[in-house]
Write a protein that holds these residues in place. Structure first.
Motif, mmCIF file in Angstrom:
data_model
loop_
_atom_site.group_PDB
_atom_site.id
_atom_site.type_symbol
_atom_site.label_atom_id
_atom_site.label_comp_id
_atom_site.label_asym_id
_atom_site.label_seq_id
_atom_site.Cartn_x
_atom_site.Cartn_y
_atom_site.Cartn_z
ATOM 1 N N GLU A 64 18.824 50.291 -42.459
ATOM 2 C CA GLU A 64 18.509 48.857 -42.426
ATOM 3 C C GLU A 64 17.456 48.531 -43.471
ATOM 4 O OE1 GLU A 64 17.040 45.436 -39.219
ATOM 5 O OE2 GLU A 64 16.900 47.575 -38.714
ATOM 6 N N VAL A 65 17.706 47.505 -44.252
ATOM 7 C CA VAL A 65 16.723 47.062 -45.246
ATOM 8 C C VAL A 65 15.618 46.290 -44.532
ATOM 9 C CG1 VAL A 65 16.313 45.668 -47.305
ATOM 10 C CG2 VAL A 65 18.446 46.959 -47.070
ATOM 11 N N GLY A 66 14.384 46.679 -44.800
ATOM 12 C CA GLY A 66 13.228 45.982 -44.258
ATOM 13 C C GLY A 66 12.183 45.795 -45.335
ATOM 14 N N ILE A 67 10.962 45.449 -44.922
ATOM 15 C CA ILE A 67 9.928 45.137 -45.905
ATOM 16 C C ILE A 67 8.550 45.322 -45.290
ATOM 17 C CG2 ILE A 67 9.693 42.664 -45.354
ATOM 18 C CD1 ILE A 67 9.778 42.199 -48.476
ATOM 19 N N LEU A 68 7.555 45.601 -46.123
ATOM 20 C CA LEU A 68 6.175 45.591 -45.677
ATOM 21 C C LEU A 68 5.734 44.135 -45.505
ATOM 22 C CD1 LEU A 68 6.406 48.577 -46.560
ATOM 23 C CD2 LEU A 68 4.050 48.392 -47.404
ATOM 24 N N LEU A 69 5.217 43.825 -44.317
ATOM 25 C CA LEU A 69 4.860 42.440 -44.020
ATOM 26 C C LEU A 69 3.819 41.907 -44.988
ATOM 27 C CD1 LEU A 69 5.319 40.058 -42.094
ATOM 28 C CD2 LEU A 69 3.552 41.025 -40.600
ATOM 29 N N ALA A 73 2.139 36.401 -48.520
ATOM 30 C CA ALA A 73 0.723 36.018 -48.553
ATOM 31 C C ALA A 73 0.425 34.765 -47.742
ATOM 32 C CB ALA A 73 0.293 35.801 -50.000
ATOM 33 N N GLN A 74 1.333 34.353 -46.882
ATOM 34 C CA GLN A 74 1.092 33.160 -46.067
ATOM 35 C C GLN A 74 -0.153 33.356 -45.202
ATOM 36 O OE1 GLN A 74 3.972 34.362 -46.786
ATOM 37 N NE2 GLN A 74 5.243 32.681 -47.502
ATOM 38 N N PRO A 75 -0.814 32.272 -44.815
ATOM 39 C CA PRO A 75 -2.134 32.390 -44.161
ATOM 40 C C PRO A 75 -2.095 32.835 -42.701
ATOM 41 C CG PRO A 75 -1.510 30.081 -44.391
ATOM 42 C CD PRO A 75 -0.488 30.870 -45.139
ATOM 43 N N THR A 76 -0.946 32.787 -42.060
ATOM 44 C CA THR A 76 -0.884 33.176 -40.649
ATOM 45 C C THR A 76 0.202 34.228 -40.433
ATOM 46 O OG1 THR A 76 0.758 31.496 -40.032
ATOM 47 C CG2 THR A 76 -1.580 30.840 -39.968
ATOM 48 N N LEU A 77 0.053 34.964 -39.335
ATOM 49 C CA LEU A 77 1.068 35.935 -38.950
ATOM 50 C C LEU A 77 2.422 35.269 -38.783
ATOM 51 C CD1 LEU A 77 1.947 38.746 -37.730
ATOM 52 C CD2 LEU A 77 1.302 37.766 -35.509
ATOM 53 N N GLU A 78 2.431 34.133 -38.100
ATOM 54 C CA GLU A 78 3.697 33.449 -37.844
ATOM 55 C C GLU A 78 4.386 33.050 -39.147
ATOM 56 O OE1 GLU A 78 0.933 32.615 -34.326
ATOM 57 O OE2 GLU A 78 0.776 32.807 -36.509
ATOM 58 N N ASP A 97 -4.013 43.779 -41.126
ATOM 59 C CA ASP A 97 -4.682 42.721 -41.879
ATOM 60 C C ASP A 97 -3.797 41.491 -42.037
ATOM 61 O OD1 ASP A 97 -2.923 43.831 -43.715
ATOM 62 O OD2 ASP A 97 -4.452 44.323 -45.201
ATOM 63 N N CYS A 98 -2.511 41.621 -41.727
ATOM 64 C CA CYS A 98 -1.619 40.454 -41.703
ATOM 65 C C CYS A 98 -1.860 39.583 -40.473
ATOM 66 C CB CYS A 98 -0.156 40.886 -41.723
ATOM 67 S SG CYS A 98 0.348 41.720 -43.243
ATOM 68 N N ALA A 99 -2.633 40.118 -39.520
ATOM 69 C CA ALA A 99 -2.908 39.374 -38.288
ATOM 70 C C ALA A 99 -4.400 39.079 -38.137
ATOM 71 C CB ALA A 99 -2.416 40.165 -37.081
ATOM 72 N N GLY A 100 -5.130 39.141 -39.251
ATOM 73 C CA GLY A 100 -6.524 38.733 -39.230
ATOM 74 C C GLY A 100 -7.522 39.818 -38.911
ATOM 75 N N LEU A 101 -7.082 41.071 -38.814
ATOM 76 C CA LEU A 101 -7.977 42.198 -38.574
ATOM 77 C C LEU A 101 -8.084 43.045 -39.836
ATOM 78 C CD1 LEU A 101 -6.833 43.500 -35.056
ATOM 79 C CD2 LEU A 101 -8.820 42.076 -35.573
ATOM 80 N N PRO A 102 -9.040 43.954 -39.916
ATOM 81 C CA PRO A 102 -8.976 44.976 -40.960
ATOM 82 C C PRO A 102 -7.711 45.812 -40.774
ATOM 83 C CG PRO A 102 -11.145 44.932 -39.922
ATOM 84 C CD PRO A 102 -10.263 44.060 -39.091
ATOM 85 N N ARG A 126 12.234 43.456 -35.851
ATOM 86 C CA ARG A 126 11.797 44.724 -35.264
ATOM 87 C C ARG A 126 10.612 45.280 -36.054
ATOM 88 N NH1 ARG A 126 13.221 50.175 -36.160
ATOM 89 N NH2 ARG A 126 14.763 49.587 -37.733
ATOM 90 N N ILE A 127 9.592 45.737 -35.344
ATOM 91 C CA ILE A 127 8.462 46.397 -35.988
ATOM 92 C C ILE A 127 8.799 47.884 -36.081
ATOM 93 C CG2 ILE A 127 5.999 46.911 -35.882
ATOM 94 C CD1 ILE A 127 5.625 44.311 -34.335
ATOM 95 N N ALA A 128 9.210 48.308 -37.264
ATOM 96 C CA ALA A 128 9.641 49.694 -37.451
ATOM 97 C C ALA A 128 8.463 50.653 -37.476
ATOM 98 C CB ALA A 128 10.435 49.824 -38.751
ATOM 99 N N SER A 129 7.345 50.201 -38.028
ATOM 100 C CA SER A 129 6.179 51.069 -38.156
ATOM 101 C C SER A 129 4.945 50.213 -38.384
ATOM 102 C CB SER A 129 6.353 52.060 -39.317
ATOM 103 O OG SER A 129 6.562 51.369 -40.539
ATOM 104 N N VAL A 130 3.799 50.836 -38.229
ATOM 105 C CA VAL A 130 2.531 50.176 -38.503
ATOM 106 C C VAL A 130 1.774 51.026 -39.514
ATOM 107 C CG1 VAL A 130 1.394 51.267 -36.528
ATOM 108 C CG2 VAL A 130 0.473 49.145 -37.462
ATOM 109 N N GLN A 131 1.060 50.375 -40.403
ATOM 110 C CA GLN A 131 0.323 51.094 -41.442
ATOM 111 C C GLN A 131 -0.971 51.647 -40.868
ATOM 112 O OE1 GLN A 131 0.110 49.247 -45.325
ATOM 113 N NE2 GLN A 131 -1.962 50.045 -45.647
ATOM 114 N N GLY A 132 -1.181 52.958 -41.062
ATOM 115 C CA GLY A 132 -2.387 53.598 -40.565
ATOM 116 C C GLY A 132 -3.066 54.449 -41.620
ATOM 117 N N THR A 133 -2.921 54.072 -42.870
ATOM 118 C CA THR A 133 -3.438 54.906 -43.960
ATOM 119 C C THR A 133 -4.963 54.881 -44.027
ATOM 120 O OG1 THR A 133 -3.059 53.023 -45.444
ATOM 121 C CG2 THR A 133 -1.389 54.736 -45.417
#
Length: 341
Positions: A64-69, A73-78, A97-102, A126-133
């Motif tokens: 499945e083709v997806g993308i890094l959120l 650069a929109q100002p809100t998560l929604e 950081d897309c939801a206002g946190l570090p 679907r949230i396939a993964s979360v960045q934890g680098t």
């Protein structure tokens, strides 16, 4: 004393027994399929026999083709999620950081985690993964310990986010930039510190029920598929897997040997790949910085290798501008269609 069974009752009993046995067999088959799919991202139960006695074809999950959120650069998560949906995508890797946190916060409010999941689900994303680098090879041990504490916060929040996958990098000896190569990356001390940090990370992942997917990257301590294989073997944990981004594995002078390098990389770690990234490169000796299809990466070979090694996860675009998204999505889907099995 057992009484003799009349012949017509015996025939009826045999028919009843065979009917029950058939039902149990179908139930057992369906149950085993559900259990087998329980750990997958998209479990699919095998449908029962139809009235005509023929089994319907099983639905097969494709790449499945997806993308890094963070591409948006929109100002809100929604608004970012709306932008994903507007591009015809249903799968993302989320950075907090897309939801206002570090990106790696010290705490994640439960309500925010539930909101991220709720807003994504409302759009069929679907949230396939979360960045934890974080820099798992930082020369300062306290920096590594701080990264591990934050990783634990993230891992414990994954169930609320609706994902069980965390994307990692192994980092570098550069104290300022974990994506910049450092001369000490190849030292025994760097390897030792990194392995200890990764081992501690898998100790965090195990009770949280998450999988850590690290990426071999030319500027990091794990800078090749060979070192990725070594790390997997040293750690030996089912909670440690691989993110593959072939635009990031070419050392200086290796680009003319692209087919060989890619084939070798998949031979070494192909069975451990759980996330795949999609971008491109126009030169070797550094991580790729081009949008997918805009450089020299052989995407026909890349997609063919993903399929050869049974990859069924997300192929996540990144390293591109928002304006480039529609073209890159079309490019990847065309490659997936052309190389369909």
């Amino acid at each position: 004393m057992l009484q003799p069974v009349p012949e017509h009752d015996a025939r009826r009993s045999r028919r009843h027994f065979l009917h029950l046995a058939g039902g149990l067999a179908v139930g057992a088959t369906s149950g085993s399929c559900l259990l087998a799919g329980a750990g997958s991202e998209n479990p699919v139960a095998t449908p029962p026999d139809s009235a005509a006695g023929k089994r319907e074809p099983k639905r097969i999950r494709d790449i499945e083709v997806g993308i890094l959120l963070g591409t948006f650069a929109q100002p809100t998560l929604e608004a970012r999620l709306d932008a994903v949906k507007a591009c015809g995508l249903n799968c993302v890797q989320v950075s907090l950081d897309c939801a206002g946190l570090p990106a790696m916060p010290d705490a994640i409010p439960s309500e925010l985690a539930r909101k991220i999941r709720r807003e994504a689900a409302a759009r069929g994303i679907r949230i396939a993964s979360v960045q934890g680098t974080f820099n798992m090879s930082h020369p300062d041990a306290e920096q590594r310990r701080m990264g591990l504490r934050r990783l634990q916060v993230l891992a414990q929040t994954c169930p609320q986010l609706g994902t069980s996958m965390i994307h990692l990098c192994t980092g570098t000896r550069d104290p300022e930039n974990m994506w910049r190569r450092h001369p000490d990356n190849d030292s025994p001390a760097a390897w030792k510190d990194m392995v200890e940090c990764v081992r501690a990370a898998t100790d965090i992942a195990r009770p949280a029920g998450v999988v850590l997917a690290f990426e071999p990257e030319v500027n990091n301590v794990v800078d090749s598929a060979q070192k990725a294989r070594r790390l997997l073997d040293e750690i030996g944990s089912p909670h440690l897997k691989v993110t593959i981004d072939p635009a990031n594995i070419f050392h200086a002078g290796e680009l003319p040997r692209m087919k060989e390098i890619l084939s070798t990389a998949f031979a070494l770690v192909g069975k451990d790949i759980v996330l795949a990234h999609a971008k491109d490169l126009d030169h070797d000796g550094d991580a790729g910085h081009k949008a997918a299809g805009q450089g020299k990466l052989d995407y026909d070979q890349y997609v063919a290798l993903l399929r050869t090694y049974g990859f069924k996860g997300p192929l996540l675009l990144h390293g591109l501008s928002e304006a480039q998204v529609p073209g890159c999505v079309a490019f990847l889907r065309e490659k997936l269609s052309t190389n369909a099995q």
